[in-house]
Scaffold this active site. Structure first.
Site, PDB file in Angstrom:
ATOM      1  CB  CYS A  79     -14.875 -30.847  28.784  1.00 13.41           C
ATOM      2  SG  CYS A  79     -14.598 -29.019  29.417  1.00 13.41           S
ATOM      3  CB  CYS A  85      -9.353 -27.108  31.290  1.00 18.63           C
ATOM      4  SG  CYS A  85      -9.345 -27.583  32.986  1.00 18.63           S
ATOM      5  CB  CYS A  88      -9.526 -33.673  31.947  1.00 20.37           C
ATOM      6  SG  CYS A  88     -11.261 -33.606  33.022  1.00 20.37           S
ATOM      7  CB  CYS A 171     -16.173 -28.346  36.023  1.00 14.84           C
ATOM      8  SG  CYS A 171     -15.064 -29.800  36.183  1.00 14.84           S
ATOM      9  CD  GLN A 319     -10.326 -40.624  49.738  1.00 14.47           C
ATOM     10  OE1 GLN A 319     -10.304 -40.251  48.278  1.00 14.47           O
ATOM     11  NE2 GLN A 319      -9.362 -41.264  49.962  1.00 14.47           N
ATOM     12  CE1 TYR A 348       2.770 -42.042  55.399  1.00 22.49           C
ATOM     13  CE2 TYR A 348       2.079 -44.091  55.581  1.00 22.49           C
ATOM     14  CZ  TYR A 348       2.945 -43.169  55.367  1.00 22.49           C
ATOM     15  OH  TYR A 348       4.328 -43.535  55.445  1.00 22.49           O
ATOM     16  CD  GLU A 369      -3.007 -37.083  58.522  1.00 23.85           C
ATOM     17  OE1 GLU A 369      -3.169 -38.081  57.657  1.00 23.85           O
ATOM     18  OE2 GLU A 369      -2.451 -35.932  58.208  1.00 23.85           O
ATOM     19  CG  ASP A 423      -4.777 -43.798  51.591  1.00 24.76           C
ATOM     20  OD1 ASP A 423      -3.876 -43.769  50.624  1.00 24.76           O
ATOM     21  OD2 ASP A 423      -5.795 -43.599  51.774  1.00 24.76           O
ATOM     22  CB  CYS A 450      -2.830 -41.712  45.232  1.00 20.64           C
ATOM     23  SG  CYS A 450      -1.585 -40.746  46.244  1.00 20.64           S
TER      24      CYS A 450
END
Ligand code: SAH
Length: 493
Positions: A79, A85, A88, A171, A319, A348, A369, A423, A450
């Protein structure tokens, strides 16, 4: 107290060999004087010159000036806007090096933060699951609208902390076709003099363009985010957008707040459906037997099994990398080894994505949740797929689960739970939630994370409480970025 002086001045140029990488994908190295520098865009293995931007007593931050000797893992970022930006962080690494970086990050956090012995981590860690084509994977783009330095209407991103937008229409993580949607909206704005929202003054109208798409259904959703309840000539906008391939839903989201939260609460459908739909397919997972003396082999994904269909509204959480999400959930199901009778909790649970797949193979699933709208979506998704053995609760995992235990204890028995899946968001699980899991003692716990740092912290607690780590499997949900996703299986020791 005497202030200790930093060994370098601002703007000084130093030569550094990059020996490590930080949690945001920045290079870390020491100068010849042994001073630690964090250098954005430098890659582990590089020797670079860098300009000191900020120097503290024992470490500092520098900007990459020149790569003197490139690392073997270095790649030319695809890119052209990569360094400006910031969306990333690791495009300057080859994809193999990115996967290796993510693997090592999880491994090191488990050893350093989780206090797991190196040998036991190496025994259960699998190579990161990557993408065949690690580009254009996102099914959702949220692009700011504004004016450039000359006052021309543009879509793009905010450069650093400024209020001026760097133009961007394509993008490389998003769909190629999105560029035409952005152009169409800009043309409408120019034609009917619809102003872009101005962050600094709060004046103007259009703030963001949200685009979502279904990879199997090919349905496309466009939601215009504006500081207004109506747009001028909505009919003109609709007739331009509805001509575009796959267009299924055009809506207006109203956000009049002075905030950097993108979406407001109110959505009005301007044309087409209120939602789009998409599927996720589960695949069979195989781990090949490792060659004698060889390391652990990677997961292989073959043949599709069941699918679940999801309704996606402009506001729902879904997702963003569907191809990798399929692999992630396939791994969860593979590790769960359900036989159809089990009682499973999915903490979650968001809009019930994992819960609904578990339901197909378990006796009863309970999802928990904290966001009520997500639970509404979860219940609708269950109905859409004719799933009747999943029940959803609104509340915090650390409150709903202990309340369940208390109720069961009052009845004189703690009902059997076979599997608990968690999660959590980046901050990980609440200690009360972990304590309650230890009290329930399901045969299996599957932790989807994550953030490797909070994962390591929480796994330590679970393993001190009688569980053992069996499988640790990083899955690359966000190629080109420094985000790391991991699935782990724990069973009783
Ligand atoms: N499992 C889902 C969503 C995971 S994201 C999926 O794969 O799609 C993490 C979710 O946890 C979010 O939906 C967030 O709203 C929810 N959450 C955050 N804190 C929570 C808490 N204390 N208890 C229950 N849910 C929580």
């Amino acid at each position: 107290m005497k202030k200790v002086k930093a060994p370098y001045n601002k703007n000084e140029i130093v030569t550094v060999t990059v020996t490590d990488m930080g949690s945001s994908g920045e290079g870390i190295g020491r100068t010849q004087q042994g001073y630690t520098l964090f250098i954005k865009d430098a890659v582990i293995g590089d020797t670079v010159t860098a300009r000191i931007m900020k120097a503290n007593k024992s470490y500092g931050f520098a900007r990459l000036e020149e790569v003197l000797v490139p690392s073997a893992g270095r790649a030319e970022p695809l890119c052209p806007l990569y360094r400006k930006c910031g969306g990333c962080q690791i495009q300057a690494m080859s994809y193999t090096a990115q996967l290796d970086y993510k693997y090592r990050k999880v491994r090191e956090d488990l050893i350093r933060i989780g206090s797991f012995p190196e040998a036991s981590v190496d025994a259960c860690m699998r190579p990161a699951v990557g993408m065949e084509d690690p580009w254009r994977y996102r099914n959702k783009e949220q692009v700011p609208v504004g004016t450039d330095k000359e006052g021309k209407l543009v879509t793009g991103f905010y450069a650093g902390r400024t209020h001026s937008i760097v133009p961007m229409r394509d993008c490389l993580l998003g769909r190629k076709e999105n560029a035409r949607i952005l152009e169409t909206v800009l043309t409408y704005m120019e034609q009917y003099r619809v102003p872009a929202y101005e962050e600094s003054s709060g004046s103007g109208m259009i703030r963001h363009i949200l685009i979502r798409n279904g990879i199997y259904t090919n349905q496309v959703m466009v939601c215009i985010v504006a500081a207004a309840d109506r747009l001028p000539r909505e009919d003109a906008l609709i007739s331009a957008l509805r001509e575009l391939p796959g267009m299924a839903s055009v809506s207006l989201n109203t956000n009049k707040e002075k905030t950097n939260v993108i979406l407001g609460r109110k959505v009005r459908t301007l044309w087409g459906s209120d939602v789009i739909e998409d599927d996720l397919f589960i695949q069979e997972v195989r781990y090949e037997i490792p060659a004698p003396g060889g390391g652990r082999t990677a997961a292989a994904f073959t043949g599709t099994e069941e699918k679940v269909r999801f309704r996606i509204s402009p506001l729902s959480f879904y997702q963003v990398n569907p191809r990798q999400t399929e692999k992630l959930y396939s791994l969860v199901l593979h590790l769960a080894e359900l036989t159809g009778k089990e009682v499973v909790w999915d903490l979650y649970c968001g809009v019930g994505t994992i819960s609904l797949f578990l339901a197909g193979r378990a006796g009863q699933v309970y999802g928990v949740e904290v966001i009520p709208a997500a639970i509404e979506d979860a219940r609708r998704n269950a109905a859409l797929n004719h799933i009747d053995n999943a029940r959803f609760y609104v509340g915090k995992a650390e409150e709903v689960l202990p309340a369940y235990v208390k109720e069961q204890e009052e009845r004189g028995q703690l009902g059997k739970v076979d599997l608990i899946v968690v999660d959590p968001p980046r901050k990980g699980c609440d200690p009360v939630c972990l304590d309650t899991i230890l009290k329930i003692r399901p045969e299996k716990v599957i932790y989807v994370s994550c953030d490797p740092a909070t994962l390591a912290r929480d796994l330590k607690i679970l393993c001190e409480g009688g569980y053992g780590l069996r499988t640790v499997q990083p899955v690359d949900q966000f190629p080109q970025t420094s985000h790391v996703e991991t699935v782990c299986l724990l069973t009783h020791t």
